[in-house]
Enzyme design. Structure first.
Site, PDB file in Angstrom:
ATOM      1  N   TYR A 142       4.558  19.893   5.824  1.00  0.00           N
ATOM      2  CA  TYR A 142       3.985  20.358   7.085  1.00  0.00           C
ATOM      3  C   TYR A 142       2.581  19.798   7.312  1.00  0.00           C
ATOM      4  O   TYR A 142       2.172  19.601   8.454  1.00  0.00           O
ATOM      5  CB  TYR A 142       3.891  21.887   7.092  1.00  0.00           C
ATOM      6  CG  TYR A 142       5.157  22.595   7.489  1.00  0.00           C
ATOM      7  CD1 TYR A 142       6.299  22.499   6.714  1.00  0.00           C
ATOM      8  CD2 TYR A 142       5.208  23.387   8.636  1.00  0.00           C
ATOM      9  CE1 TYR A 142       7.455  23.168   7.065  1.00  0.00           C
ATOM     10  CE2 TYR A 142       6.359  24.064   8.994  1.00  0.00           C
ATOM     11  CZ  TYR A 142       7.484  23.947   8.202  1.00  0.00           C
ATOM     12  OH  TYR A 142       8.627  24.618   8.540  1.00  0.00           O
ATOM     13  N   LYS A 190      13.151  20.980  -6.102  1.00  0.00           N
ATOM     14  CA  LYS A 190      14.125  19.887  -6.154  1.00  0.00           C
ATOM     15  C   LYS A 190      13.626  18.914  -7.217  1.00  0.00           C
ATOM     16  O   LYS A 190      13.361  17.731  -6.949  1.00  0.00           O
ATOM     17  CB  LYS A 190      14.226  19.245  -4.750  1.00  0.00           C
ATOM     18  CG  LYS A 190      15.365  18.259  -4.579  1.00  0.00           C
ATOM     19  CD  LYS A 190      16.737  18.904  -4.538  1.00  0.00           C
ATOM     20  CE  LYS A 190      17.815  17.826  -4.539  1.00  0.00           C
ATOM     21  NZ  LYS A 190      19.175  18.383  -4.695  1.00  0.00           N
ATOM     22  N   ASP A 222      19.209  23.362  -3.334  1.00  0.00           N
ATOM     23  CA  ASP A 222      20.582  23.353  -2.809  1.00  0.00           C
ATOM     24  C   ASP A 222      21.423  24.456  -3.475  1.00  0.00           C
ATOM     25  O   ASP A 222      22.172  25.176  -2.806  1.00  0.00           O
ATOM     26  CB  ASP A 222      21.240  21.963  -2.945  1.00  0.00           C
ATOM     27  CG  ASP A 222      21.054  21.331  -4.322  1.00  0.00           C
ATOM     28  OD1 ASP A 222      20.335  21.909  -5.163  1.00  0.00           O
ATOM     29  OD2 ASP A 222      21.637  20.246  -4.560  1.00  0.00           O
ATOM     30  N   ASP A 246      10.913  27.799   4.497  1.00  0.00           N
ATOM     31  CA  ASP A 246      11.254  27.933   5.912  1.00  0.00           C
ATOM     32  C   ASP A 246      12.771  28.034   6.069  1.00  0.00           C
ATOM     33  O   ASP A 246      13.292  28.917   6.752  1.00  0.00           O
ATOM     34  CB  ASP A 246      10.714  26.720   6.682  1.00  0.00           C
ATOM     35  CG  ASP A 246      11.071  26.781   8.152  1.00  0.00           C
ATOM     36  OD1 ASP A 246      10.908  27.861   8.752  1.00  0.00           O
ATOM     37  OD2 ASP A 246      11.521  25.756   8.699  1.00  0.00           O
ATOM     38  N   ASP A 250      15.369  31.698   6.751  1.00  0.00           N
ATOM     39  CA  ASP A 250      16.331  31.905   7.844  1.00  0.00           C
ATOM     40  C   ASP A 250      17.707  32.229   7.268  1.00  0.00           C
ATOM     41  O   ASP A 250      18.433  33.076   7.786  1.00  0.00           O
ATOM     42  CB  ASP A 250      16.453  30.647   8.729  1.00  0.00           C
ATOM     43  CG  ASP A 250      15.459  30.649   9.889  1.00  0.00           C
ATOM     44  OD1 ASP A 250      14.380  31.251   9.735  1.00  0.00           O
ATOM     45  OD2 ASP A 250      15.773  30.037  10.935  1.00  0.00           O
TER      46      ASP A 250
HETATM   47  C1  IPM Z   1       8.621  29.912  10.768  1.00  0.00           C
HETATM   48  C2  IPM Z   1       8.831  28.949  11.901  1.00  0.00           C
HETATM   49  C3  IPM Z   1       7.677  27.957  11.938  1.00  0.00           C
HETATM   50  C4  IPM Z   1       7.638  27.235  10.634  1.00  0.00           C
HETATM   51  C5  IPM Z   1       7.733  26.985  13.131  1.00  0.00           C
HETATM   52  C6  IPM Z   1       7.773  27.699  14.455  1.00  0.00           C
HETATM   53  C7  IPM Z   1       6.615  25.986  13.089  1.00  0.00           C
HETATM   54  O1  IPM Z   1      10.044  28.327  11.768  1.00  0.00           O
HETATM   55  O2  IPM Z   1       7.561  30.582  10.742  1.00  0.00           O
HETATM   56  O3  IPM Z   1       9.496  30.019   9.919  1.00  0.00           O
HETATM   57  O4  IPM Z   1       8.373  26.250  10.438  1.00  0.00           O
HETATM   58  O5  IPM Z   1       6.849  27.616   9.753  1.00  0.00           O
HETATM   59 MG    MG Z   2      11.256  29.111  10.221  1.00  0.00          MG
END
Ligand code: IPM
Ligand code: MG
Length: 367
Positions: A142, A190, A222, A246, A250
């Site tokens: 990032y 990884k 993975d 990240d 999710d």
């Molecule tokens: C998160 C989001 C952010 C990230 C985006 C919106 C930049 O996906 O906070 O998980 O990747 O950190």
């Molecule tokens: Mg995210």
């Protein structure tokens, strides 16, 4: 108690709707528990670009001075798709993370028995899951440089870089979290391919010497992605770098039933940052159907970690459990036989329940 100052950034999409409910719940519990809270609002993201030309205007940065915490709704607006990364709404979020300085992003994820019907996974797989992802937030791909396009835009590159110090400081947060939980830490990398991951593994092993009561294991990312949906109960604390965290966070959201449920806290820097894990969900923005629970649960984390007020945090978390147990849902977690509420109705109900349980509040917290 001294006054607790919060800068609220509604941001884009469903951000304003979920923030409004989070603040509603905060107002209710702070009145009940006599916590003095002062909020101010500022711009970030696409809405900030439209009004000021910048995704993180100086006026917003000025509001960080003196704030104890920042509450963010969401950032992201598809009308900026195709813009270069620094001209996008997300640039405001990334710059803010750097300014606030929090390097440890805590993303708890647990299964809610009441939501068994809303998860795509079978109940026997995810039931009883209670894990915490500790995501490094200020390093890796990032922020690594150099980065950019070349060859007239036909080639592009990013840099994944970590220093031992960056790894050590986030590892310590994760080990301490594991100590206060079930004493297990899984470090995810990884290391079969990446040098940054080899360094990651080495530093985590070094730090582990200071936390002998925490059992450590290492997993490739993975494999971790697979175990998260086949055997999530094996995890307690997952420690990982920025991009892996990240993605995995999710994925971990499906264990709860919906991404809309997950809160996050970013700590370790000058000012703590709280935000739901979900994004701006532009497709449902303005329709009053978004799930505000991730934002509301983020306020609970804020009360716990920044205000050091466990009672009010627990009151909110209990209220969330209660609405779910009673069958109230937003659309994303609805199932046959449940009662579907709007964003605002859900916020109002949680606010009411958070202060209503007089017996619990009196017995546990003396209010
Ligand atoms: C998160 C989001 C952010 C990230 C985006 C919106 C930049 O996906 O906070 O998980 O990747 O950190
Ligand atoms: Mg995210």
């Amino acid at each position: 108690m001294q006054e607790f100052q919060i800068t609220v950034l509604h941001g884009d999409g469903v951000g304003p709707e979920v923030c409004r409910e989070a603040i509603r719940v905060l107002d209710a519990v702070s009145a009940k528990f006599d916590i003095k809270v002062k909020t101010c609002e500022a711009l970030i993201g696409g809405v900030a670009i439209r009004e000021t030309g910048s995704p993180l205007p100086d006026a917003t940065i000025a509001f960080f001075e003196g704030a104890d915490a920042v509450l963010l709704g969401a950032v992201g607006d598809p009308s900026f798709d195709g813009e270069s990364p620094e001209r996008r709404p997300e640039a405001g979020l990334l710059q803010m993370r750097q300014i606030l300085g929090g390097f440890a992003n805590l993303r708890p994820s647990r299964s809610y028995p009441a939501l068994a019907g809303s998860s795509p996974l079978r109940k026997e797989i995810f039931d009883g899951t209670d894990l915490l992802i500790v995501r490094e937030l200020l390093g890796g791909l990032y922020f690594g440089s150099p980065r950019g396009f070349q060859d007239g835009g036909r080639s592009a590159y990013n840099t994944m870089r970590y220093t031992a110090d960056e790894i050590e400081r986030v590892a310590r947060v994760a080990f301490e979290a594991a100590e206060s939980r079930r004493g297990k830490l899984t470090s995810v990398d990884k290391a079969n391919v990446l040098e940054t991951s080899q360094l990651w593994r080495k530093v985590v092993d070094e730090v582990s010497n200071d936390y002998r009561n925490v059992a450590v294991d290492h997993l490739f990312v993975d494999a971790c992605a697979m175990h998260l949906v086949t055997d999530p109960r094996r995890f307690d604390v997952i420690l990982t770098e920025n991009l892996f965290g990240d993605i995995l966070s999710d994925e971990a959201a499906v264990l709860t039933g919906s991404l809309g449920m997950l809160p996050s806290a970013t700590i370790g820097g000058r000012t703590d940052l709280y935000e739901p894990v979900h994004g701006s969900a532009p497709d449902i923005a303005g329709t009053d159907i978004a799930n505000p629970i991730g934002a509301i649960a983020s306020v609970a984390l804020m009360l716990r970690h920044t205000a050091k007020h466990e009672g009010s945090a627990v009151a909110i978390e209990r209220a969330i459990d209660r609405v779910l147990d009673e069958g109230y849902r937003t659309r994303d977690i609805s199932a046959v036989g449940t009662k579907v509420l709007t964003t605002a109705e859900m916020g109002m109900l949680i606010a009411e329940y958070a202060v209503e349980d007089e017996q619990f509040l009196a017995a546990a917290w003396g209010v």
